[in-house]
Design a protein around this motif. Sequence first.
Motif, PDB file in Angstrom:
ATOM      1  N   SER A  21       0.811  -1.239   0.000  1.00 24.67           N
ATOM      2  CA  SER A  21       0.000   0.000   0.000  1.00 24.67           C
ATOM      3  C   SER A  21       0.833   1.274   0.000  1.00 24.67           C
ATOM      4  O   SER A  21       0.464   2.273  -0.626  1.00 24.67           O
ATOM      5  CB  SER A  21      -0.946   0.000   1.202  1.00 24.67           C
ATOM      6  N   VAL A  22       1.956   1.274   0.706  1.00 25.13           N
ATOM      7  CA  VAL A  22       2.758   2.505   0.810  1.00 25.13           C
ATOM      8  C   VAL A  22       3.296   2.944  -0.562  1.00 25.13           C
ATOM      9  O   VAL A  22       3.090   4.112  -0.976  1.00 25.13           O
ATOM     10  CB  VAL A  22       3.902   2.332   1.835  1.00 25.13           C
ATOM     11  N   ILE A  24       2.173   2.186  -3.534  1.00 25.42           N
ATOM     12  CA  ILE A  24       1.038   2.538  -4.396  1.00 25.42           C
ATOM     13  C   ILE A  24       0.445   3.877  -3.990  1.00 25.42           C
ATOM     14  O   ILE A  24       0.090   4.727  -4.834  1.00 25.42           O
ATOM     15  CB  ILE A  24      -0.042   1.430  -4.346  1.00 25.42           C
ATOM     16  N   GLY A  25       0.327   4.136  -2.677  1.00 23.71           N
ATOM     17  CA  GLY A  25      -0.181   5.424  -2.189  1.00 23.71           C
ATOM     18  C   GLY A  25       0.721   6.565  -2.617  1.00 23.71           C
ATOM     19  O   GLY A  25       0.232   7.635  -3.021  1.00 23.71           O
ATOM     20  N   GLY A  38      -3.823  10.157  -2.052  1.00 18.86           N
ATOM     21  CA  GLY A  38      -2.769   9.142  -1.879  1.00 18.86           C
ATOM     22  C   GLY A  38      -2.948   8.361  -0.587  1.00 18.86           C
ATOM     23  O   GLY A  38      -2.805   7.127  -0.554  1.00 18.86           O
ATOM     24  N   ILE A  39      -3.282   9.108   0.490  1.00 18.40           N
ATOM     25  CA  ILE A  39      -3.469   8.443   1.797  1.00 18.40           C
ATOM     26  C   ILE A  39      -4.673   7.506   1.758  1.00 18.40           C
ATOM     27  O   ILE A  39      -4.632   6.369   2.241  1.00 18.40           O
ATOM     28  CB  ILE A  39      -3.623   9.495   2.919  1.00 18.40           C
ATOM     29  N   SER A  41      -6.063   6.094  -0.870  1.00 24.57           N
ATOM     30  CA  SER A  41      -5.743   4.961  -1.735  1.00 24.57           C
ATOM     31  C   SER A  41      -4.892   3.935  -1.002  1.00 24.57           C
ATOM     32  O   SER A  41      -5.131   2.722  -1.083  1.00 24.57           O
ATOM     33  CB  SER A  41      -5.002   5.446  -2.980  1.00 24.57           C
ATOM     34  N   ALA A  42      -3.881   4.461  -0.285  1.00 30.64           N
ATOM     35  CA  ALA A  42      -3.000   3.559   0.474  1.00 30.64           C
ATOM     36  C   ALA A  42      -3.784   2.812   1.544  1.00 30.64           C
ATOM     37  O   ALA A  42      -3.587   1.603   1.757  1.00 30.64           O
ATOM     38  CB  ALA A  42      -1.858   4.354   1.099  1.00 30.64           C
ATOM     39  N   PHE A  46      -4.293  -1.090   1.679  1.00 30.27           N
ATOM     40  CA  PHE A  46      -3.785  -1.780   2.877  1.00 30.27           C
ATOM     41  C   PHE A  46      -4.860  -2.703   3.455  1.00 30.27           C
ATOM     42  O   PHE A  46      -4.604  -3.876   3.738  1.00 30.27           O
ATOM     43  CB  PHE A  46      -3.344  -0.768   3.935  1.00 30.27           C
TER      44      PHE A  46
END
Length: 349
Positions: A21-22, A24-25, A38-39, A41-42, A46
């Motif tokens: 996730s990190v 990708i975010g 971004g957060i 999405s992550a 996650f």
Amino acid sequence: MFSTKNLSPKQLSALTALLLSVPIGIGFFIVESNWLFGIISAAIIFIGSYFLIGFVLESFIYRKIKLIYKFIYQTKANKREETYYKYILPKKSIDEVSEDVERWAEQRSAEIALLKSNEAYRKEFLQNLAHEFKTPIFAIQGYVDSLLDGALENPSISKRFLENAAKNVERMVNLVEDLDEISKLESGEQPLYKQNFIIQDLVKEVYETLSIKTSHFNIKSVIKKGCDAPITVFADKEKIRQVVNNLVENATKYGKQNGTITASFYQADEERVLVEISDDGIGISEEHLSRIFERFYRTDRGRSRNVGGTGLGLAICKHIIEAHNQSIHVRSTLDVGTTIGFTLESKRD
């Protein structure tokens, strides 16, 4: 310091989801130039990855591990085991599971080695038992056949043959009685009648009983200097008499002409008394020491049969002492002599 060696499935799922996730975010943040997007999405990736990876681990990997555990214990799981598989096992790391399996493998290897040892001992025991019975049976058969073939007509020969047959019958009776006694001792069918008695007095009585045998070889039976002070023990007096009798008889058989049998007694501690019977005879080589208490085991088969006995005397001694929850041991050196010692419970008030 953080270590990935002992991660549980949940921790492994969380770490893997975080690693996915990190990046990708961060990628969404760079593309959209929006940190909130971004957060979010992550976070979504996650959560989704966490549950997906956890489901895969639970459904595939740990289901297989559960089957391995069931195979290891070879039993239909009861409620307690099902609880273990459902709640405790999934919390274990792969390393811990691996340790469980290795521990099980070691236990099984030890059990297999013990079974092989017992099987070898069983075969040897049956061979010895067959041999011990075969010898007197064939002797009796030979004497009876000779009598039937005409020796019965000669009174002197028939009497000698009947006497020899009777000796072999007596040997078989003694063998059966000794085997029966060992079986009862092993199964606990023979109760112990414990009482307080002075151990030196018992040994003196045995010395007196066997004085004809010992005097025949001019062997002296003594109590070691400094061990004369009366020591009271708490045990089955008649059973201990049998132990001492067997040990003194052995010392007579394998002692040397004009030798000495020595009994010594020590207060080992507040709870135990040590009794030792020593001779200055032929001794026992080191290779045989660990096995002399086995049934029918003989250090020198030919010589041992010549001096008589069933080959069960020391085995009976061992079982009697162990029935008292005590221990028996041997020390010996070739051409120097042998000492067999055993412990007994101290006097009870």
